[in-house]
Design an enzyme around this catalytic site. Structure first.
Site: not given
Length: 261
Positions: A165, A169
């Site tokens: 993640y 991002k």
């Protein structure tokens, strides 16, 4: 016709069309509600087709301009189809808000890590560039073209077992800066918001006591944020008057990143 073309004030999105992903709940729904209330046409998409349809119906029943499409942003051909349909429905696109997201913790040596990695990059990063590419011909015809990518404070400081993640991002922040440079001479602004701890579906599974402890320990404001607080920053970046803001990566985190401890 866009707000600017009608000579409307520079701090209004009235008459502009915003394409918003992940709009069935959380920050995406809040963004849809804020933009629609300000007079924008909102083209909403989400993998939860029935739920995003209900959001659009609710806005229409309130006299606002909205339509919804079911979209899995991991499906490249579907992105092209839905973006084209949204542009046709509203006569163009002025604003893109890449908000759709997934979460998923996995240790680097876990058996499912490759799956979590591929899903994170597909939904959180690859989808962003595909949506921008699909929308770009329409944005180029807009008098006030705006792109806002929703990343996370995980792009700025990571959590254990969240590397897929966090990497995705961080990629969003890099994509934002690169596209800001590439598209700037065309007047297309590209900015990124990094929400911190926000009360959404992704965080509701955390026990309330744990959320309160985290917020008091880590944020300057001592609380979780609301989805509408992120949505209003998105709106600010999309105003015609925000024409000299591009390539920015803006935390909306209650002061999370400002604290040393």
């Amino acid at each position: 016709m866009s707000a600017s073309a009608r000579g409307a004030p520079g701090r209004s999105v009235e008459g502009l069309t915003a394409f918003i992903t992940g709009a069935a709940s959380g920050m995406g729904r809040a963004t849809a509600e804020v933009f629609a209330a300000e007079g924008a046409h909102v083209a909403l998409s989400d993998i939860a087709g029935e739920a995003v349809g209900e959001v659009a119906d609710d806005l229409v029943h309130r006299g606002l301009s909205a339509e919804a499409w079911m979209l899995d942003v991991a499906d490249g051909p579907a992105i092209a189809t839905v973006v084209a349909a949204a542009a046709a429905r509203f006569g163009g696109l002025d604003i893109v808000v890449n908000n759709a997201g997934v979460s998923g913790f996995s240790a680097i040596d876990s058996d499912d890590y490759e799956h979590v990695w591929a899903r994170a990059l597909g939904v959180l990063l690859t989808a962003h560039q595909r949506i921008v590419r699909a929308a770009l011909p329409h944005l180029r015809r807009s008098s006030s073209p705006r792109i806002v990518n929703i990343a996370s404070t995980e792009a700025l400081g990571a959590t254990a077992r969240d590397s897929a993640y966090a990497a995705a991002k961080a990629g969003v922040t890099g994509l934002t800066r690169a596209l800001a440079v590439e598209l700037g001479r065309e007047g297309i602004t590209v900015n990124c918001i990094c929400p911190g701890p926000i009360l959404t579906g992704m965080t509701e599974a955390i026990p309330e006591a744990d959320r309160a402890t985290f917020a008091k320990r880590r944020t300057a404001l001592g609380r979780y944020g609301r989805p509408d607080e992120v949505a209003h920053m998105t709106l600010s970046l999309c105003l015609p008057a925000a024409s000299y803001i591009t390539g920015a990566v803006i935390p909306v985190d209650g002061g999370l990143m400002a604290r040393n401890a």
